[in-house]
Design a protein around this motif. Structure first.
Motif, PDB file in Angstrom:
ATOM      1  N   TRP A  55       1.179  -9.700 -13.621  1.00 48.78           N
ATOM      2  CA  TRP A  55       0.674  -8.063 -14.680  1.00 48.78           C
ATOM      3  C   TRP A  55      -0.138  -7.815 -13.108  1.00 48.78           C
ATOM      4  CZ3 TRP A  55      -3.522  -5.362 -14.254  1.00 48.78           C
ATOM      5  CH2 TRP A  55      -3.638  -3.739 -14.643  1.00 48.78           C
ATOM      6  N   SER A  56      -0.711  -8.466 -13.033  1.00 51.83           N
ATOM      7  CA  SER A  56      -1.356  -7.535 -11.470  1.00 51.83           C
ATOM      8  C   SER A  56      -1.409  -7.727 -10.498  1.00 51.83           C
ATOM      9  CB  SER A  56      -3.106  -8.294 -11.433  1.00 51.83           C
ATOM     10  OG  SER A  56      -2.467  -9.944 -11.181  1.00 51.83           O
ATOM     11  N   ARG A  57      -0.424  -9.073 -10.293  1.00 46.84           N
ATOM     12  CA  ARG A  57       0.566  -8.861  -8.808  1.00 46.84           C
ATOM     13  C   ARG A  57       1.836  -8.439  -8.758  1.00 46.84           C
ATOM     14  NH1 ARG A  57       1.305 -15.455  -8.176  1.00 46.84           N
ATOM     15  NH2 ARG A  57      -0.930 -15.594  -7.171  1.00 46.84           N
ATOM     16  N   LYS A  58       2.482  -7.748  -9.981  1.00 46.79           N
ATOM     17  CA  LYS A  58       3.020  -6.833  -9.511  1.00 46.79           C
ATOM     18  C   LYS A  58       2.544  -5.267  -9.299  1.00 46.79           C
ATOM     19  CE  LYS A  58       4.434  -6.277 -14.393  1.00 46.79           C
ATOM     20  NZ  LYS A  58       4.068  -5.099 -15.038  1.00 46.79           N
ATOM     21  N   ASN A  59       1.981  -5.339 -10.262  1.00 48.39           N
ATOM     22  CA  ASN A  59       1.685  -3.798  -9.808  1.00 48.39           C
ATOM     23  C   ASN A  59       0.896  -3.691  -8.993  1.00 48.39           C
ATOM     24  OD1 ASN A  59       2.259  -3.034 -12.070  1.00 48.39           O
ATOM     25  ND2 ASN A  59       0.544  -3.440 -13.642  1.00 48.39           N
ATOM     26  N   SER A  60       0.469  -4.453  -7.605  1.00 49.79           N
ATOM     27  CA  SER A  60      -0.191  -4.071  -6.466  1.00 49.79           C
ATOM     28  C   SER A  60       0.050  -4.572  -5.113  1.00 49.79           C
ATOM     29  CB  SER A  60      -1.419  -4.061  -6.501  1.00 49.79           C
ATOM     30  OG  SER A  60      -1.889  -6.182  -6.748  1.00 49.79           O
ATOM     31  N   LEU A  61       1.682  -4.665  -5.281  1.00 48.33           N
ATOM     32  CA  LEU A  61       2.249  -5.450  -4.172  1.00 48.33           C
ATOM     33  C   LEU A  61       2.536  -4.231  -2.871  1.00 48.33           C
ATOM     34  CD1 LEU A  61       6.055  -5.533  -5.702  1.00 48.33           C
ATOM     35  CD2 LEU A  61       4.220  -7.071  -4.773  1.00 48.33           C
ATOM     36  N   TRP A  62       1.622  -5.182  -1.890  1.00 44.61           N
ATOM     37  CA  TRP A  62       1.288  -4.478  -0.468  1.00 44.61           C
ATOM     38  C   TRP A  62       1.854  -4.481   0.695  1.00 44.61           C
ATOM     39  CZ3 TRP A  62      -5.147  -4.315  -0.071  1.00 44.61           C
ATOM     40  CH2 TRP A  62      -5.510  -3.347  -0.904  1.00 44.61           C
ATOM     41  N   PRO A  63       2.771  -3.864   0.904  1.00 45.79           N
ATOM     42  CA  PRO A  63       4.405  -3.825   1.440  1.00 45.79           C
ATOM     43  C   PRO A  63       3.702  -3.695   3.258  1.00 45.79           C
ATOM     44  CG  PRO A  63       4.414  -1.174   1.085  1.00 45.79           C
ATOM     45  CD  PRO A  63       3.367  -2.505   1.035  1.00 45.79           C
ATOM     46  N   LEU A  64       4.106  -4.654   4.308  1.00 42.37           N
ATOM     47  CA  LEU A  64       4.035  -4.627   5.256  1.00 42.37           C
ATOM     48  C   LEU A  64       4.786  -3.536   6.372  1.00 42.37           C
ATOM     49  CD1 LEU A  64       2.871  -5.870   7.858  1.00 42.37           C
ATOM     50  CD2 LEU A  64       5.673  -7.194   7.842  1.00 42.37           C
ATOM     51  N   GLY A 119       1.958   0.877  -7.219  1.00 38.75           N
ATOM     52  CA  GLY A 119       1.140  -0.321  -6.733  1.00 38.75           C
ATOM     53  C   GLY A 119       1.194  -0.774  -5.093  1.00 38.75           C
ATOM     54  N   THR A 120       2.278   0.406  -4.776  1.00 42.48           N
ATOM     55  CA  THR A 120       2.215   0.260  -2.951  1.00 42.48           C
ATOM     56  C   THR A 120       0.834   1.035  -2.601  1.00 42.48           C
ATOM     57  OG1 THR A 120       4.208   1.491  -2.976  1.00 42.48           O
ATOM     58  CG2 THR A 120       4.091  -1.430  -3.194  1.00 42.48           C
ATOM     59  N   GLU A 121      -0.112   0.979  -3.232  1.00 46.94           N
ATOM     60  CA  GLU A 121      -0.987   1.590  -1.882  1.00 46.94           C
ATOM     61  C   GLU A 121      -1.125   2.087  -1.091  1.00 46.94           C
ATOM     62  OE1 GLU A 121      -2.546   3.974  -3.897  1.00 46.94           O
ATOM     63  OE2 GLU A 121      -3.427   5.056  -2.092  1.00 46.94           O
ATOM     64  N   VAL A 122      -1.406   1.185   0.211  1.00 49.41           N
ATOM     65  CA  VAL A 122      -1.683   1.136   1.575  1.00 49.41           C
ATOM     66  C   VAL A 122      -0.764  -0.209   1.808  1.00 49.41           C
ATOM     67  CG1 VAL A 122      -4.189   1.386   2.171  1.00 49.41           C
ATOM     68  CG2 VAL A 122      -2.834  -0.576   0.735  1.00 49.41           C
ATOM     69  N   ALA A 123       0.386   0.391   3.107  1.00 54.44           N
ATOM     70  CA  ALA A 123       0.794  -0.763   3.684  1.00 54.44           C
ATOM     71  C   ALA A 123       0.210  -0.497   5.026  1.00 54.44           C
ATOM     72  CB  ALA A 123       2.220   0.303   4.162  1.00 54.44           C
ATOM     73  N   ARG A 124      -0.341  -2.166   4.584  1.00 54.68           N
ATOM     74  CA  ARG A 124      -0.829  -2.743   6.058  1.00 54.68           C
ATOM     75  C   ARG A 124      -0.130  -3.225   7.089  1.00 54.68           C
ATOM     76  NH1 ARG A 124      -5.123  -2.567   3.558  1.00 54.68           N
ATOM     77  NH2 ARG A 124      -6.077  -3.836   5.236  1.00 54.68           N
ATOM     78  N   ALA A 125      -0.703  -3.233   8.555  1.00 56.89           N
ATOM     79  CA  ALA A 125      -0.269  -3.006   9.331  1.00 56.89           C
ATOM     80  C   ALA A 125      -0.128  -4.441   9.848  1.00 56.89           C
ATOM     81  CB  ALA A 125      -1.336  -2.460  10.089  1.00 56.89           C
ATOM     82  N   THR A 126      -0.735  -5.528   9.511  1.00 59.92           N
ATOM     83  CA  THR A 126      -0.847  -7.072   9.513  1.00 59.92           C
ATOM     84  C   THR A 126       0.134  -7.943   8.375  1.00 59.92           C
ATOM     85  OG1 THR A 126      -2.604  -9.252   9.522  1.00 59.92           O
ATOM     86  CG2 THR A 126      -3.311  -7.217   8.630  1.00 59.92           C
ATOM     87  N   GLN A 150      -2.636  -9.596   5.033  1.00 52.45           N
ATOM     88  CA  GLN A 150      -2.755  -8.939   4.145  1.00 52.45           C
ATOM     89  C   GLN A 150      -1.606  -8.571   3.604  1.00 52.45           C
ATOM     90  OE1 GLN A 150      -4.849  -6.120   5.898  1.00 52.45           O
ATOM     91  NE2 GLN A 150      -6.811  -7.375   7.458  1.00 52.45           N
ATOM     92  N   ALA A 151      -0.670  -8.554   3.704  1.00 49.50           N
ATOM     93  CA  ALA A 151       0.441  -8.037   2.676  1.00 49.50           C
ATOM     94  C   ALA A 151       1.198  -9.271   2.091  1.00 49.50           C
ATOM     95  CB  ALA A 151       1.471  -7.307   3.745  1.00 49.50           C
ATOM     96  N   ASP A 152       2.016  -9.178   0.979  1.00 54.73           N
ATOM     97  CA  ASP A 152       2.053  -9.723   0.494  1.00 54.73           C
ATOM     98  C   ASP A 152       3.758  -9.608  -0.034  1.00 54.73           C
ATOM     99  OD1 ASP A 152       1.411  -7.503  -1.278  1.00 54.73           O
ATOM    100  OD2 ASP A 152       0.075  -8.646  -2.725  1.00 54.73           O
ATOM    101  N   LEU A 153       4.387  -7.970   0.414  1.00 52.96           N
ATOM    102  CA  LEU A 153       5.926  -7.996   0.541  1.00 52.96           C
ATOM    103  C   LEU A 153       6.265  -6.879   1.892  1.00 52.96           C
ATOM    104  CD1 LEU A 153       8.281  -6.994  -0.668  1.00 52.96           C
ATOM    105  CD2 LEU A 153       6.985  -4.099  -1.694  1.00 52.96           C
ATOM    106  N   ILE A 154       7.575  -7.882   2.141  1.00 53.70           N
ATOM    107  CA  ILE A 154       7.853  -7.226   3.654  1.00 53.70           C
ATOM    108  C   ILE A 154       9.214  -6.497   2.938  1.00 53.70           C
ATOM    109  CG2 ILE A 154       9.130  -9.823   3.861  1.00 53.70           C
ATOM    110  CD1 ILE A 154       8.971  -8.387   6.673  1.00 53.70           C
TER     111      ILE A 154
END
Lengths: 158, 190
Positions: B40-49, B74-81, B84-88
């Motif tokens: 639950w915690s993983r799927k609701n906070s997927l941060w994309p690259l 949950g994809t609140e921030v798109a990480r630039a690196t 720190q990302a877990d979804l592409i």
């Protein structure tokens, strides 16, 4: 403008722009230039004060396999006079002497454009300071935008 | 604390409660509720690259903008690196020059990592399938893909549906089976 060019270079073929008398013309006036007169015409167009074509806004290449030559197309604009003209320069044939003189010292914008035309079509520009491939990797074999380019690894034929 | 593993296993399989793993020091953990919480915690906070090569990137930007907002999911921030990302989200055409770069970015991501192939070019080469020397015919030649979102480009609602499908996929994960093996992928098994 056209008369001035025709006066100075009498044997250059002129394809007129689209108008009432020439409904099949294209958007700009075109001049078909033989390769040996290309640099003279380019310097004349740039330095003549009434013409003042100081901006080369496009340089592309065309492959004519049925006619048997490659062609470079130059789009020139005069920022002071607000006019555009197109030059077409043809090479002698497609295999051995696909050479054209460079205009990169006349208009510096031609430097990367001529590299791209060399990369994709194989026209060699004599006098270019750094003629090497621009878009493809340096060890690529062949010139992809030619009509007879074949690549059995990457290309899937339709 | 005092329960033997064999007895616990029998109990659990009798009542179909889930799997039993050893927790060290003689303890045993029942993983289903733990799985549920972690998933639950993983799927609701997927941060994309931040990865967009082509026109699908515009639709991805539209999905992130105000009207169709993907941070609701949950994809609140798109990480630039990638570290720190877990979804592409592969939004765009992958050309032969870009393929090793994509592979390097994927390798730099930390587990658990997920991949959404967005748009026709990332799924199969799309409009560039025939007669081109430069396009990779599908991003799954380069990295293993979890969800394919068809479209050229897919509408933002379609991408959101793809994210929701990925969330459903994450819900079904279990602790022992999470890590994808790149050797399996290279052998064509993934």
């Amino acid at each position: 403008m056209i008369e001035k060019i025709k006066q100075r270079f009498p044997d250059i073929e002129h394809l007129p722009a689209r108008s009432e008398e020439h409904p099949e013309g294209s958007e700009f006036h075109q001049f078909v230039v033989p390769a040996d007169q290309l640099r003279d015409l380019a310097l004349f167009l740039r330095d003549e004060p009434d013409l003042a074509f100081d901006y080369l806004f496009c340089l592309t290449g065309v492959d004519w396999p049925t006619e048997g030559y490659l062609e470079a197309v130059y789009h020139l604009e005069s920022t002071r006079q607000g006019r555009q003209v197109v030059l077409r320069a043809r090479t002698a044939n497609r295999e051995e002497s696909a050479h054209l003189p460079t205009v990169s010292d006349i208009w510096p914008a031609a430097n990367p454009h001529e590299r791209e035309v060399y990369d994709l079509l194989g026209i060699i520009f004599d006098g270019h300071p750094d003629l090497r491939r621009l878009l493809l990797t340096d060890d690529w074999v062949g010139h992809p935008l030619r009509k007879d380019y074949e690549d059995p690894v990457n290309m899937i034929e339709l | 604390m005092g329960v033997e593993k064999k007895d616990l296993q029998q109990l659990v399989s009798q009542h179909e409660l889930g799997t039993v793993i050893s927790g060290g020091n003689g303890g045993n953990i029942l993983v289903t509720s733990l799985d549920k919480v972690v998933n639950w915690s993983r799927k609701n906070s997927l941060w994309p690259l931040v990865f967009g090569t082509s026109c699908c990137a515009i639709e991805m930007m539209a999905t992130g903008a105000a009207r169709h907002d993907w941070s609701r999911f949950g994809t609140e921030v798109a990480r630039a690196t990638p570290r720190q990302a877990d979804l592409i989200v592969i939004a765009g055409t992958i050309v032969n020059k870009m393929a090793p770069v994509l592979r390097r970015l994927y390798d730099q991501m930390a587990e658990p990592k997920y991949v959404i192939a967005m748009g026709a070019c990332a799924i199969s080469g799309g409009p560039f399938f025939y007669n081109t020397y430069s396009v990779v015919k599908g991003a799954d030649h380069v990295i293993p893909v979890d969800v394919y979102v068809p479209g050229c480009p897919p509408r933002p609602e379609a991408l959101l549906y793809g994210i929701m499908q990925l969330q459903k996929k994450i819900e079904q994960e279990r602790m022992g089976q999470r890590v994808k093996s790149m050797e399996d992928f290279e052998r064509g098994l993934l």
